[in-house]
Design a protein around this motif. Structure first.
Motif, PDB file in Angstrom:
ATOM      1  N   PRO A  30       0.850  -1.184   0.000  1.00 45.08           N
ATOM      2  CA  PRO A  30       0.000   0.000   0.000  1.00 45.08           C
ATOM      3  C   PRO A  30       0.897   1.249   0.000  1.00 45.08           C
ATOM      4  CG  PRO A  30      -0.632  -1.518   1.751  1.00 45.08           C
ATOM      5  CD  PRO A  30       0.676  -1.990   1.200  1.00 45.08           C
ATOM      6  N   VAL A  31       0.509   2.223  -0.774  1.00 48.49           N
ATOM      7  CA  VAL A  31       1.221   3.498  -0.824  1.00 48.49           C
ATOM      8  C   VAL A  31       0.397   4.472   0.019  1.00 48.49           C
ATOM      9  CG1 VAL A  31       2.139   5.312  -2.300  1.00 48.49           C
ATOM     10  CG2 VAL A  31       2.059   2.945  -3.145  1.00 48.49           C
ATOM     11  N   CYS A  32       1.017   4.977   1.079  1.00 45.17           N
ATOM     12  CA  CYS A  32       0.277   5.808   2.039  1.00 45.17           C
ATOM     13  C   CYS A  32       0.975   7.136   2.272  1.00 45.17           C
ATOM     14  CB  CYS A  32       0.144   5.083   3.377  1.00 45.17           C
ATOM     15  SG  CYS A  32      -0.848   3.587   3.299  1.00 45.17           S
ATOM     16  N   SER A  33       0.162   8.140   2.579  1.00 47.59           N
ATOM     17  CA  SER A  33       0.697   9.438   2.983  1.00 47.59           C
ATOM     18  C   SER A  33       1.237   9.309   4.398  1.00 47.59           C
ATOM     19  CB  SER A  33      -0.407  10.498   2.919  1.00 47.59           C
ATOM     20  OG  SER A  33      -1.435  10.175   3.834  1.00 47.59           O
ATOM     21  N   ASP A  35       0.230  10.553   7.048  1.00 51.17           N
ATOM     22  CA  ASP A  35      -0.822  10.395   8.055  1.00 51.17           C
ATOM     23  C   ASP A  35      -1.643   9.118   7.880  1.00 51.17           C
ATOM     24  OD1 ASP A  35      -2.222  11.129   5.813  1.00 51.17           O
ATOM     25  OD2 ASP A  35      -3.198  12.865   6.715  1.00 51.17           O
ATOM     26  N   GLY A  36      -1.191   8.201   7.003  1.00 56.70           N
ATOM     27  CA  GLY A  36      -1.832   6.901   6.870  1.00 56.70           C
ATOM     28  C   GLY A  36      -2.938   6.790   5.852  1.00 56.70           C
ATOM     29  N   HIS A  37      -3.183   7.854   5.090  1.00 57.55           N
ATOM     30  CA  HIS A  37      -4.204   7.781   4.048  1.00 57.55           C
ATOM     31  C   HIS A  37      -3.700   6.923   2.886  1.00 57.55           C
ATOM     32  CE1 HIS A  37      -6.007  11.133   6.205  1.00 57.55           C
ATOM     33  NE2 HIS A  37      -7.108  10.871   5.537  1.00 57.55           N
ATOM     34  N   LEU A  38      -4.556   6.021   2.425  1.00 55.22           N
ATOM     35  CA  LEU A  38      -4.216   5.150   1.306  1.00 55.22           C
ATOM     36  C   LEU A  38      -4.282   5.953   0.006  1.00 55.22           C
ATOM     37  CD1 LEU A  38      -3.628   2.232   0.315  1.00 55.22           C
ATOM     38  CD2 LEU A  38      -6.119   1.986   0.062  1.00 55.22           C
ATOM     39  N   LEU A  39      -3.172   5.997  -0.715  1.00 54.55           N
ATOM     40  CA  LEU A  39      -3.093   6.729  -1.979  1.00 54.55           C
ATOM     41  C   LEU A  39      -3.091   5.803  -3.185  1.00 54.55           C
ATOM     42  CD1 LEU A  39      -0.280   9.221  -0.929  1.00 54.55           C
ATOM     43  CD2 LEU A  39      -2.761   9.617  -0.910  1.00 54.55           C
ATOM     44  N   GLY A  40      -2.605   4.580  -2.988  1.00 51.18           N
ATOM     45  CA  GLY A  40      -2.509   3.645  -4.092  1.00 51.18           C
ATOM     46  C   GLY A  40      -1.897   2.338  -3.641  1.00 51.18           C
ATOM     47  N   ILE A  41      -1.594   1.500  -4.615  1.00 48.70           N
ATOM     48  CA  ILE A  41      -0.954   0.200  -4.385  1.00 48.70           C
ATOM     49  C   ILE A  41       0.138   0.053  -5.433  1.00 48.70           C
ATOM     50  CG2 ILE A  41      -1.263  -2.312  -4.567  1.00 48.70           C
ATOM     51  CD1 ILE A  41      -2.699  -1.475  -2.186  1.00 48.70           C
ATOM     52  N   VAL A  42       1.274  -0.470  -5.023  1.00 51.38           N
ATOM     53  CA  VAL A  42       2.322  -0.802  -5.990  1.00 51.38           C
ATOM     54  C   VAL A  42       2.602  -2.299  -5.849  1.00 51.38           C
ATOM     55  CG1 VAL A  42       4.305  -0.207  -4.512  1.00 51.38           C
ATOM     56  CG2 VAL A  42       4.543  -0.147  -6.997  1.00 51.38           C
ATOM     57  N   THR A  43       2.665  -2.979  -6.978  1.00 50.69           N
ATOM     58  CA  THR A  43       2.879  -4.426  -6.986  1.00 50.69           C
ATOM     59  C   THR A  43       4.197  -4.763  -7.667  1.00 50.69           C
ATOM     60  OG1 THR A  43       1.810  -4.771  -9.126  1.00 50.69           O
ATOM     61  CG2 THR A  43       0.381  -4.799  -7.177  1.00 50.69           C
ATOM     62  N   ASP A  44       4.612  -6.000  -7.475  1.00 51.40           N
ATOM     63  CA  ASP A  44       5.801  -6.468  -8.180  1.00 51.40           C
ATOM     64  C   ASP A  44       5.584  -6.347  -9.692  1.00 51.40           C
ATOM     65  OD1 ASP A  44       3.878  -8.524  -8.162  1.00 51.40           O
ATOM     66  OD2 ASP A  44       5.234 -10.007  -7.280  1.00 51.40           O
ATOM     67  N   ARG A  45       4.377  -6.605 -10.141  1.00 47.35           N
ATOM     68  CA  ARG A  45       4.043  -6.485 -11.567  1.00 47.35           C
ATOM     69  C   ARG A  45       4.161  -5.028 -12.046  1.00 47.35           C
ATOM     70  NH1 ARG A  45       1.300  -9.053 -15.740  1.00 47.35           N
ATOM     71  NH2 ARG A  45      -0.176  -7.763 -16.880  1.00 47.35           N
ATOM     72  N   ASP A  46       3.723  -4.069 -11.228  1.00 45.73           N
ATOM     73  CA  ASP A  46       3.871  -2.649 -11.585  1.00 45.73           C
ATOM     74  C   ASP A  46       5.342  -2.309 -11.792  1.00 45.73           C
ATOM     75  OD1 ASP A  46       1.108  -2.094 -11.297  1.00 45.73           O
ATOM     76  OD2 ASP A  46       1.357  -1.633  -9.167  1.00 45.73           O
ATOM     77  N   ILE A  47       6.194  -2.800 -10.915  1.00 43.51           N
ATOM     78  CA  ILE A  47       7.627  -2.507 -11.017  1.00 43.51           C
ATOM     79  C   ILE A  47       8.205  -3.086 -12.296  1.00 43.51           C
ATOM     80  CG2 ILE A  47       9.892  -2.900  -9.954  1.00 43.51           C
ATOM     81  CD1 ILE A  47       8.363  -2.816  -7.213  1.00 43.51           C
ATOM     82  N   VAL A  48       7.820  -4.313 -12.610  1.00 40.91           N
ATOM     83  CA  VAL A  48       8.345  -4.960 -13.819  1.00 40.91           C
ATOM     84  C   VAL A  48       7.837  -4.264 -15.083  1.00 40.91           C
ATOM     85  CG1 VAL A  48       8.296  -7.070 -15.206  1.00 40.91           C
ATOM     86  CG2 VAL A  48       8.749  -7.194 -12.750  1.00 40.91           C
ATOM     87  N   LEU A  49       6.534  -4.052 -15.169  1.00 42.83           N
ATOM     88  CA  LEU A  49       5.960  -3.518 -16.402  1.00 42.83           C
ATOM     89  C   LEU A  49       6.139  -2.008 -16.575  1.00 42.83           C
ATOM     90  CD1 LEU A  49       2.643  -5.562 -16.612  1.00 42.83           C
ATOM     91  CD2 LEU A  49       4.820  -6.001 -17.752  1.00 42.83           C
ATOM     92  N   ARG A  50       5.962  -1.255 -15.508  1.00 37.29           N
ATOM     93  CA  ARG A  50       5.983   0.205 -15.623  1.00 37.29           C
ATOM     94  C   ARG A  50       7.353   0.814 -15.377  1.00 37.29           C
ATOM     95  NH1 ARG A  50       0.360   1.099 -12.296  1.00 37.29           N
ATOM     96  NH2 ARG A  50      -0.996   0.193 -13.876  1.00 37.29           N
TER      97      ARG A  50
END
Length: 136
Positions: A30-33, A35-50
């Motif tokens: 989980p990608v959080c600010s 203060d703990g607000h959820l901003l997004g998700i990063v996955t192993d697949r995101d790292i490989v593809l993007r």
């Protein structure tokens, strides 16, 4: 639900995200600010593809450039069937759990399977997640 969640700041590098995924043997962060607000998700697949496949430098590319924004999330009050439906519809194996706009945990398909209930829904979710074609 697992309430002990490893998170990452959106300004951190894709390289750090990859190291955290490896170190903790997980597939998403989980990608959080601050203060703990959820901003997004990063996955192993995101790292490989993007990042890697796009020939970006993982040490320089921030997580916010490759994360999936506005991920589906559950509340602590949601039941197993709702979690299975969301996982199935989004073709994901993990979902963040958010309460009052703050991340409080993660639930995985494995967590659902361990509960011993709703086996048909969980089986259907696994089938849908494993399909190659995402339904719209």
């Amino acid at each position: 639900m697992n309430s002990s969640v490893v998170t990452i700041d959106p300004g951190e590098s894709a390289a750090l995200a990859a190291r955290l995924l490896s170190r903790h043997n997980i597939g998403s962060l989980p990608v959080c600010s601050a203060d703990g607000h959820l901003l997004g998700i990063v996955t192993d697949r995101d790292i490989v593809l993007r990042c890697v496949a796009a020939e970006e430098d993982p040490k320089l590319l921030p997580v916010k450039a490759i994360m999936s924004r506005r991920p589906q999330a559950l509340s602590p009050e949601d039941d197993v069937r709702q979690a299975a439906r969301l996982m199935s519809g989004q073709q994901v194996r993990r979902l963040p759990v958010v309460e009052k706009d703050r991340l409080v945990g993660m639930v995985s398909l494995g967590d659902l399977a361990k509960c011993g209930k709703y086996e048909m829904e969980i089986s259907r979710a696994l089938t849908d997640i494993s399909e190659n074609v995402k339904r719209v």
